[in-house]
Scaffold this motif. Structure first.
Motif, PDB file in Angstrom:
ATOM      1  N   UNK A 235      31.947  42.754  40.017  1.00 25.06           N
ATOM      2  CA  UNK A 235      31.509  41.311  40.555  1.00 25.06           C
ATOM      3  C   UNK A 235      32.481  40.717  39.331  1.00 25.06           C
ATOM      4  N   UNK A 236      32.650  41.705  38.423  1.00 29.18           N
ATOM      5  CA  UNK A 236      33.636  41.620  36.930  1.00 29.18           C
ATOM      6  C   UNK A 236      35.493  41.212  37.195  1.00 29.18           C
ATOM      7  N   UNK A 237      35.660  41.708  38.643  1.00 31.68           N
ATOM      8  CA  UNK A 237      36.616  41.938  39.335  1.00 31.68           C
ATOM      9  C   UNK A 237      36.448  41.072  39.585  1.00 31.68           C
ATOM     10  N   UNK A 238      35.914  40.769  41.220  1.00 34.58           N
ATOM     11  CA  UNK A 238      36.330  39.196  42.051  1.00 34.58           C
ATOM     12  C   UNK A 238      36.255  38.067  40.236  1.00 34.58           C
ATOM     13  N   UNK A 239      35.231  38.041  39.335  1.00 34.45           N
ATOM     14  CA  UNK A 239      35.877  36.619  38.312  1.00 34.45           C
ATOM     15  C   UNK A 239      36.844  36.783  38.153  1.00 34.45           C
ATOM     16  N   UNK A 240      37.598  38.156  37.876  1.00 34.47           N
ATOM     17  CA  UNK A 240      39.253  38.080  37.275  1.00 34.47           C
ATOM     18  C   UNK A 240      40.148  37.624  37.620  1.00 34.47           C
ATOM     19  N   UNK A 241      39.743  38.163  39.114  1.00 34.42           N
ATOM     20  CA  UNK A 241      40.799  37.505  40.415  1.00 34.42           C
ATOM     21  C   UNK A 241      40.516  35.829  41.128  1.00 34.42           C
ATOM     22  N   UNK A 242      38.909  35.599  40.861  1.00 27.39           N
ATOM     23  CA  UNK A 242      39.151  34.199  41.102  1.00 27.39           C
ATOM     24  C   UNK A 242      39.898  33.313  40.363  1.00 27.39           C
ATOM     25  N   UNK A 243      40.024  33.427  38.765  1.00 29.39           N
ATOM     26  CA  UNK A 243      40.440  32.819  37.861  1.00 29.39           C
ATOM     27  C   UNK A 243      42.374  33.507  38.149  1.00 29.39           C
ATOM     28  N   UNK A 244      42.315  34.693  38.854  1.00 28.52           N
ATOM     29  CA  UNK A 244      43.839  34.957  38.662  1.00 28.52           C
ATOM     30  C   UNK A 244      45.071  33.549  39.712  1.00 28.52           C
ATOM     31  N   UNK A 245      44.321  34.113  40.505  1.00 31.22           N
ATOM     32  CA  UNK A 245      44.180  32.597  42.325  1.00 31.22           C
ATOM     33  C   UNK A 245      44.612  31.690  41.111  1.00 31.22           C
ATOM     34  N   UNK A 246      43.485  30.966  40.769  1.00 28.13           N
ATOM     35  CA  UNK A 246      43.446  29.605  40.113  1.00 28.13           C
ATOM     36  C   UNK A 246      44.586  29.650  39.168  1.00 28.13           C
TER      37      UNK A 246
END
Length: 412
Positions: A235-246
């Protein structure tokens, strides 16, 4: 009297009013992120050529003041190269857009700093939380300075000397400005959610919907389950991906890369543009071309759009994988009920965000869709933050208060 003495010995539990204030502040930050996106889309951000934190609160009030501001704008590269034929009325429309963005920033500062001072002076919040929120208040001031630093990059006269240059702010500074806004939002939203959940837990509500006695040992046993620990890490990794994509979206906006290849999933009839287009030597500035790769990644509109597509697709399927994992019987039995619901909400938001992104691209970045897409990135980040909060152990103060009330009720 005995109960009162015991309560006085308990650690300070942050009241719900603090949560409501923090969530309201985060909503204002969400608003300014969207307004900032619209300001960029309407090319209004360079209309105010000075940074006046105090006197800039008031817009021009007379024709003479308007003409003075208009003359300042006429000296900018944007007017000379792109808007040399606009009227005073046209200038007013873009001026008010940027002015509204700046005033909203000042409002956020007042809404945040005022109550923070009140809660700290009245000792309604623990010292550790007070220091953390003071850091956020400092970040608000830094955000204003960073915003002006960003605007200055689009006002530099050197743009007039660069062949084919388009007056706009640096995409690097734009990404930094947006990134700091995300940090502010996450700090306010995440802390606000944690405060209200701790308060409810302290007063007997089940932890993340789990129907147990709510003891520290029981909660820790759940969080120590290897399946739950693995799920939380993912979940932490996916949250980081969301932020990086944004954040990659800031580079798309800064370079107007969304106006290229307005089709999906192909780009020019193929999954990826030709390599010589993705890594064009025209963007390298060093004689030995040693900066070819990184400059194309951050400065080539084609590469920037391709990177954003790849990141968005990866984020979507990562969110889908996280949701699919909740159907595994062993993990489903181990996860708290609210965590499963939070992941489902995050996956639903990921679908909405993908749909917004594709339609924004296909319809050549219309302002309403583009603004909704930017808001969607914040909402998806919020959904993933909520997933992490449902897997968070209650604070020490909340656990102490819950134990006190459990003992008190048991005594009665």
């Amino acid at each position: 009297m005995e109960v009162k003495t015991v309560k006085e010995d308990l650690p300070l539990l942050t009241p719900p009013a603090v949560s409501r204030w923090l969530l309201a502040s985060s909503a204002l930050v969400l608003g300014i992120i969207v307004v900032g996106g619209v300001t960029r889309l309407t090319e209004s951000g360079l209309s105010i050529t000075e940074w006046r934190p105090i006197t800039g609160v008031l817009p021009p009030l007379s024709r003479e003041e308007w003409m003075l501001e208009f003359e300042k704008y006429k000296a900018t590269p944007e007017f000379k190269l792109m808007n040399h034929s606009i009227s005073l009325e046209d200038f007013k429309s873009i001026f008010y857009m940027e002015w509204g963005h700046r005033v909203l920033g000042r409002l956020i500062g007042l809404v945040f700093v005022g109550p923070l001072a009140y809660f700290a002076i009245r000792k309604k919040i623990p010292k550790s939380l007070s220091l953390r929120l003071t850091g956020l208040a400092t970040l608000i001031g830094a955000q204003g300075a960073l915003g002006w630093y960003m605007v200055k990059s689009g006002l530099e006269d050197s743009l007039m000397e660069t062949p084919g240059a388009i007056p706009r702010v640096s995409q690097y500074r734009l990404a930094a400005h947006l990134g700091m806004a995300f940090l502010l939002y996450l700090g306010m939203f995440g802390t606000g959610m944690a405060v209200i959940k701790d308060w409810k837990f302290a007063h007997g509500a089940p932890w993340s919907g789990f129907k147990g006695n709510g003891s520290v040992a029981e909660i820790q046993s759940i969080l120590n389950n290897p399946l739950v620990k693995s799920f939380k890490k993912q979940s932490w990794v996916v949250t980081g991906l969301v932020l990086l994509t944004a954040l990659s979206g800031a580079f798309v906006a800064g370079l107007d890369a969304g106006l290229l290849y307005n089709e999906f999933p192909l780009m020019g009839g193929r999954l990826a543009p030709p390599s010589d287009e993705l890594f064009s030597p025209n963007y390298a500035k060093n004689p030995d071309k040693s900066d070819l790769w990184w400059r194309n990644i951050f400065e080539n509109p084609t590469t920037v759009q391709f990177d954003h597509r790849v990141l968005a697709t990866t984020t979507y399927f990562s969110t889908a994988y996280l949701y699919a994992r909740t159907f595994h019987p062993a993990l489903r039995a181990a996860l708290p009920p609210l965590a499963r619901m939070a992941v489902m909400a995050a996956f639903a938001m990921a679908n909405v965000q993908v749909a917004l992104g594709i339609t924004t691209l296909l319809y050549l970045v219309p302002i309403p869709l583009a603004a909704a897409h930017q808001a969607g990135s914040v909402m998806l980040l919020s959904a993933m933050t909520h997933v992490l909060i449902t897997l968070r152990r209650p604070g020490a103060a909340a656990s102490a208060w819950r134990k006190h009330w459990s003992n008190y009720r048991g005594g009665k």
